[in-house]
Motif scaffolding. Structure first.
Motif, short mmCIF file in Angstrom:
data_model
loop_
_atom_site.label_atom_id
_atom_site.label_comp_id
_atom_site.label_asym_id
_atom_site.label_seq_id
_atom_site.Cartn_x
_atom_site.Cartn_y
_atom_site.Cartn_z
N ILE A 1 29.25 -26.36 38.93
CA ILE A 1 29.24 -25.82 37.86
C ILE A 1 29.80 -26.84 36.60
CG2 ILE A 1 30.24 -23.67 36.56
CD1 ILE A 1 30.48 -22.49 39.41
N SER B 1 37.75 -10.33 26.38
CA SER B 1 38.05 -11.66 26.72
C SER B 1 39.46 -11.99 26.86
CB SER B 1 37.33 -12.61 25.63
OG SER B 1 36.00 -12.71 25.68
N GLN C 1 31.57 -13.29 33.32
CA GLN C 1 30.70 -14.18 32.55
C GLN C 1 30.83 -15.87 32.45
OE1 GLN C 1 29.82 -12.57 28.56
NE2 GLN C 1 28.68 -10.84 29.55
N ASP C 2 32.24 -16.01 32.11
CA ASP C 2 32.85 -17.10 32.10
C ASP C 2 34.25 -17.38 32.28
OD1 ASP C 2 34.15 -17.08 29.42
OD2 ASP C 2 32.00 -16.95 28.77
N THR D 1 37.66 -20.05 31.17
CA THR D 1 38.24 -21.23 30.28
C THR D 1 39.67 -21.53 30.87
OG1 THR D 1 36.86 -20.74 28.24
CG2 THR D 1 38.51 -22.24 27.90
N LYS E 1 35.56 -25.06 29.56
CA LYS E 1 35.00 -23.60 29.86
C LYS E 1 33.76 -23.81 30.79
CE LYS E 1 32.74 -19.95 27.34
NZ LYS E 1 32.33 -19.47 25.93
N TYR E 2 33.68 -22.73 31.76
CA TYR E 2 32.79 -22.81 32.85
C TYR E 2 31.99 -21.41 32.95
CZ TYR E 2 35.83 -26.73 34.80
OH TYR E 2 36.48 -27.84 35.04
N GLN E 3 30.72 -21.72 32.92
CA GLN E 3 29.69 -20.50 32.95
C GLN E 3 29.67 -20.05 34.49
OE1 GLN E 3 28.60 -18.87 30.25
NE2 GLN E 3 29.32 -20.41 28.85
N LEU E 4 29.75 -18.76 34.52
CA LEU E 4 29.97 -18.22 35.88
C LEU E 4 28.83 -17.28 36.29
CD1 LEU E 4 33.77 -17.79 36.39
CD2 LEU E 4 32.26 -19.95 37.00
#
Length: 212
Positions: A191, A122, A52-53, A55, A201-204
């Motif tokens: 992104i 996480s 999902q993301d 960081t 934080k990057y949403q993937l």
């Protein structure tokens, strides 16, 4: 007279052995047939994983070809089966770059996943002064200066299937999640990152490949 008695007992033993062997084959066939029919009715499907993301807190390549990194990833798992539960007995998460492991293993606590259930983890993935191959070190430095690094977040472990009260043996599971991580404010970064404390934080939302 004694010779006839020995022959008689020998023939009797052979007949008993043949009956036992035939009974064993019939029982094995019934068990196998029951298993195949049950498996066909249940139509088991592999769990689905999504990255999902990510960081990023630190990611530094230093001489002589050592990598120190610290980032947190969010991974979700979905059980698509209606009648089959999944025991995740052992899961280890790590990052790899060009087929080389670049972080330590991070363990995920064992958990049971019921029918149609979802789990979200996480874990922190990190490594301090991890040696990397010289060509990978140079490539990492170049990719970072270009503004994006392509990593693979991997999960290796063991799972068991549960159908009613029946619990299968352990199976190996291998999950690979592509992670294209931007760095800095490069114009080619598709992104956008969100500042989270000391990290970005990057949403993937990347689907992962799963092999069991």
């Amino acid at each position: 007279m004694s010779v006839k008695e020995c022959t008689h007992h020998k023939n009797k033993s052979k007949k008993l052995f043949r009956k036992l062997f035939a009974g064993f084959l019939i029982l094995a066939f019934i068990v196998l047939l029951t298993f195949l029919i049950t498996w066909a009715i249940l139509q088991p499907r592999k769990p689905r994983f999504t990255l999902q993301d990510a960081t990023i807190y630190s990611f530094n390549v230093s001489a002589p070809i050592l990598l120190s990194s610290n980032f947190q990833v969010t991974i979700s798992s979905h059980n698509p089966n209606d009648r089959i539960g999944v025991y995740y007995d052992k899961l280890d998460v790590f990052a790899s770059y060009k087929n080389q492991q670049i972080t330590y293993f991070t363990a995920i606590q064992p958990v049971y996943q019921g029918h149609k259930d979802n789990n979200v983890w996480s874990p922190f993935v990190y490594g301090t002064n991890v040696p990397v191959a010289p060509y990978n070190g140079a490539s990492l430095t170049q990719d970072q200066s270009n503004g994006q690094i392509s990593l693979i977040i991997k999960i290796n472990g063991r799972v068991r299937w549960r159908v009613g009260r029946f619990i299968s043996g352990r199976y190996h599971i291998h999950v690979s999640c592509p992670a294209y991580i931007p760095f800095g404010n490069k114009l080619n970064s598709a992104i956008p990152g969100i500042v989270v404390g000391t990290g970005i934080k990057y949403q993937l939302a990347n689907r992962c490949s799963v092999n069991v």
